[in-house]
Design a protein around this motif. Structure first.
Motif: not given
Length: 95
Positions: A9-35
């Motif tokens: 949710r935090l990642l999505k909120k920051m991506r929507d607010a344009k604080k992070i771009d889609k590339h950072i979002y994707h890499s951090l999403y995968l890291l969050a998924k991987g615990n």
């Protein structure tokens, strides 16, 4: 599961607010998924680190481009000066 949802949710909120771009979002999403992140604070620290790294890379790229353009201009000035010297020598030798 709750922690992963909070992080996503935090990642999505920051991506929507344009604080992070889609590339950072994707890499951090995968890291969050991987615990990889224990909590939100650790994720935010990682986000700030990534943004700082990107800013440094961008600044270095701009500096390199400026250096390259200055070198190109210097070479052009030198070539013009050489042409002018050659013309003056040719004019002097024809006299």
């Amino acid at each position: 599961m709750r922690r992963i949802r909070v992080l996503r949710r935090l990642l999505k909120k920051m991506r929507d607010a344009k604080k992070i771009d889609k590339h950072i979002y994707h890499s951090l999403y995968l890291l969050a998924k991987g615990n990889q992140f224990k909590n939100k604070r650790v994720l935010l620290e990682t986000i700030h680190d990534k943004k700082r790294e990107m800013a440094e890379e961008k600044a270095l790229a701009e500096q390199a481009a400026a250096r390259k353009s200055r070198a190109k201009a210097r070479l052009a000035r030198k070539a013009a000066r050489d042409v002018a010297k050659a013309k003056t020598k040719a004019a002097e030798s024809s006299d």
